[in-house]
Scaffold this active site. Structure first.
Site, mmCIF file in Angstrom:
data_model
loop_
_atom_site.group_PDB
_atom_site.id
_atom_site.type_symbol
_atom_site.label_atom_id
_atom_site.label_comp_id
_atom_site.label_asym_id
_atom_site.label_seq_id
_atom_site.Cartn_x
_atom_site.Cartn_y
_atom_site.Cartn_z
ATOM 1 N N GLU A 435 0.334 12.734 54.072
ATOM 2 C CA GLU A 435 -1.069 13.055 53.802
ATOM 3 C C GLU A 435 -1.941 12.736 55.011
ATOM 4 O O GLU A 435 -2.854 13.488 55.349
ATOM 5 C CB GLU A 435 -1.581 12.297 52.567
ATOM 6 N N ASP A 510 3.439 23.315 51.394
ATOM 7 C CA ASP A 510 2.676 23.525 52.627
ATOM 8 C C ASP A 510 3.264 24.671 53.422
ATOM 9 O O ASP A 510 2.537 25.523 53.936
ATOM 10 C CB ASP A 510 2.721 22.257 53.500
HETATM 11 ZN ZN ZN Z 1 1.373 18.428 52.283
#
Ligand code: ZN
Ligand code: ADP
Ligand code: MG
Length: 617
Positions: A435, A510
């Site tokens: 993160e 992602d």
């Molecule tokens: Zn991520």
């Protein structure tokens, strides 16, 4: 919204039933009034036969109690009690026989034998007949009552709200000012049709509300009814589509019939794309018999309105692109009213509308919330206010505090926190690096959306989240912004690789999103000018402006496909290296930030900047 069926048929049935009952009563009373006195018949069984003149004489001398004339038979009883009987000529009447002396106390009674005989002969049948009908009606009624749907299969399921029931007004709808202006016109058509017809203007029949889910289409339609003070018939497109072919069409017929009886009024067909899809098309969404029939019926009904039928048909959809062009022709849903997702000011107003019925604390600042809810629709905002109230109630406080709303925003946009999900220390630290990788890279990419918050508390399927707030009023995106977005998305994986030298599955989402962006750059936006040129590849089957994509049809060569793949790989590779570059350059800060994040679990932009910029400056 009240769900009431029309009562008229039931009422009529009742009247018929009552009429039959009355008929029965009348018939039976007529029978009893005119029925021969059987005791009299018996009395006169032993009567002595005399000439008719004897009776006349006895009458004149007032010796008789009564005279009964029954056809050609005449019976009489003396004052003394004894009976006599005689016959009269067919032409003789009470008058010609002189039995009509008003002063004579003798009772003269005439039994009409024909009527009596008729009733005698047919009363049984009549009674039977009446009873049969009554029984039938009773059975019919009890079936209808116990099983009201059995007999109303083809009836429309429209929910009807009376003029008095629709209370929503434009005050309840915040924002969407253009849409409201368009709708004010429709309200005026319903209220003052004369104003338009006298000048020769034709009042539009249909208006189509177009907007993303939750933007308030249904709400606005109701509002028009509320403002105009007319009944509101609402039905959802999917309710027309039933198992049996033809039911949909008959429901449409029924709905419009009811509406015509209640004009002026509004018919609202929600989610019309369920029936209104392009007809006869091949493949997806084409060739559905039932839907076609239903749609045809809607079109026929709308064409069949008289010039002065004051009914406005409104429909809502979030898929205007799939609608049959016949629906959009002039005279049908030719007015299209677009409802946008609310902007900053509108979001604040919508939040205020839904704060009205809640106890709000003094510290609440809805503008701040509006800023944090870019891209959300009215329904989401309503949901946020409701969740906030639930949070406040759970905490046992008297009014909703700002923190409740902030928590609600997170819950609605990111899913509930799952604090119970136990991560191993390793997992937790991988998540923190991941993160923080997103956060640092995103922060350093100039075109990326501003960083808002970082959290390693699990929510939904995500182990952690880095939250960027989109900027307001961005309708176009530059190539650089796409690249920065891809870079930020890859930042998570880059951080994992730099730190641990190995990679986990945590970055799959992602990667998917980054690839999607890269692919769109090549195929939709012509952003690979050297290799692919400014060409759109693949035929779109969705509506780009409403954010729905149904996929692409491949309409390009194998060679182009290779080039697209190459472009995607190149862009992703470049951005991945760029992300790794940013992180290597800020390795020390990354470590500091991760340590802090592991400790606090949730980090705001301010806390992030304190560390990130503090050391730098
Ligand atoms: Zn991520
Ligand atoms: P749609 O039919 O477009 O999917 P709805 O009309 O059902 O959306 O909206 C759902 C709910 O969201 C409404 O009942 C209303 O409470 C809220 N809402 C949506 N837009 C607005 C708005 N502009 N102002 C106030 N409330 C709104
Ligand atoms: Mg709706």
């Amino acid at each position: 919204m009240a769900s009431s069926r029309f009562l008229a048929p039931r009422k009529r049935q009742n009247q018929l039933f009552t009429a039959l009952l009355l008929l029965f009563l009348v018939l039976s009373s007529v029978y009893y009034i005119t029925a021969p006195d059987r005791s009299a018949d018996q009395k006169y069984e032993s009567a002595k036969e005399v000439p008719i003149s004897t009776i006349t004489k006895a009458y004149e001398q007032r010796q008789l109690q009564e005279i009964i004339v029954r056809g050609s038979n005449v019976y009489a009883q003396y004052q003394s009690g004894s009976y006599i009987q005689s016959y009269k000529e067919v032409g003789d009447s009470v008058a010609t026989l002189g039995w009509n002396d008003a002063k004579n106390p003798t009772a003269v009674q005439i039994d009409n034998i024909e009527v009596k005989n008729f009733f005698k002969a047919h009363l049984g049948d009549l009674l039977f007949f009446v009873m049969l009908i009554a029984l039938g009606m009773w059975v019919f009624r009890s079936i209808a009552r116990s099983q009201s749907t059995a007999l109303s299969f083809g009836k429309s399921r429209a929910r009807i709200a009376d003029a008095s029931e629709v209370k929503t007004t434009f005050k309840d709808v915040a924002g969407c000012d253009e849409a409201k202006n368009d709708l004010r016109e429709i309200v005026d058509f319903l209220k003052n049709p004369k104003k338009y017809t006298t000048i020769g203007a034709k009042i539009p029949r249909g208006a189509l509300l177009v907007g993303a889910p939750g933007t308030g289409k249904t709400l606005l339609a109701r509002t028009v009814a509320g403002e105009a003070g007319v009944p509101f018939f609402s039905i959802s497109g999917s309710e027309f589509v039933e198992m049996f072919v033809g039911v949909g069409a008959s429901r449409v017929r029924d709905l419009f019939l009811k509406a015509k009886r209640n004009a002026p009024c509004i018919i609202f067909i929600d989610e019309i794309d369920a029936v209104g899809r392009q007809r006869g098309g091949a493949g997806f969404g084409g060739g559905h018999d039932e839907r076609e029939q239903t749609l045809n019926q809607i079109l026929t009904e709308m064409d069949g309105f008289d010039k002065d039928t004051n009914i406005i048909v409104m429909a809502a959809t979030n898929r205007p692109d799939v609608l049959d062009s016949a629906l959009l022709r002039p005279g049908r849903f030719d007015r299209r009213i677009f409802i946008d997702k609310p902007d900053l000011k509108a979001r604040e107003q919508i939040l205020q509308v839904h704060a009205r019925n809640k106890k709000m604390g003094r510290d609440t600042d809805l503008e701040v919330i509006a800023r944090q809810t870019v891209g959300l629709a009215g329904a989401d905002l309503e949901n946020i206010m409701n969740e906030a109230a639930i949070f406040a109630a759970k905490r046992g406080v008297k009014s909703v505090q700002q923190q409740d709303i902030v928590d609600a925003v997170e819950k609605v946009t990111l899913g509930s926190e799952k604090r119970s999900r136990k991560l191993t220390d390793k997992e937790k630290s991988v998540t923190a690096y991941h993160e923080m990788g997103h956060a640092i890279v995103g922060h350093l990419c100039k075109e990326s959306d501003p960083l808002h918050k970082i959290s390693i508390v699990s929510r939904g399927f995500a182990l952690g989240v880095t939250w960027f707030l989109p900027k307001e009023d961005q309708y176009t995106t530059t190539k650089q912004k796409f690249l920065d977005e891809i870079c930020g998305l890859l930042g998570g994986r880059a951080a994992e690789q730099l730190t641990f030298g190995e990679i986990t599955t945590g970055a799959s989402n992602d990667i998917e999103r980054a690839s999607m962006i890269a692919r769109n750059m090549a195929m939709r936006y012509g952003m690979d000018e050297e290799e692919l040129g400014i060409v759109a590849y693949g035929e779109k089957q969705g509506s780009p402006f409403l954010g729905v994509d149904l996929g692409l049809t491949r309409n390009y060569s194998e060679e182009a496909a290779k080039k697209i793949d190459a472009f995607v790989r190149r862009v992703i590779g470049e951005q991945y290296e760029r992300a790794k570059g940013y992180l290597t350059a800020n390795k020390a800060k990354l470590e500091l930030l991760v340590t802090k994040l592991m400790e606090v679990e949730t980090m705001s932009l301010e806390e992030f900047l304190e560390i990130f910029e503090g050391k730098e400056g």
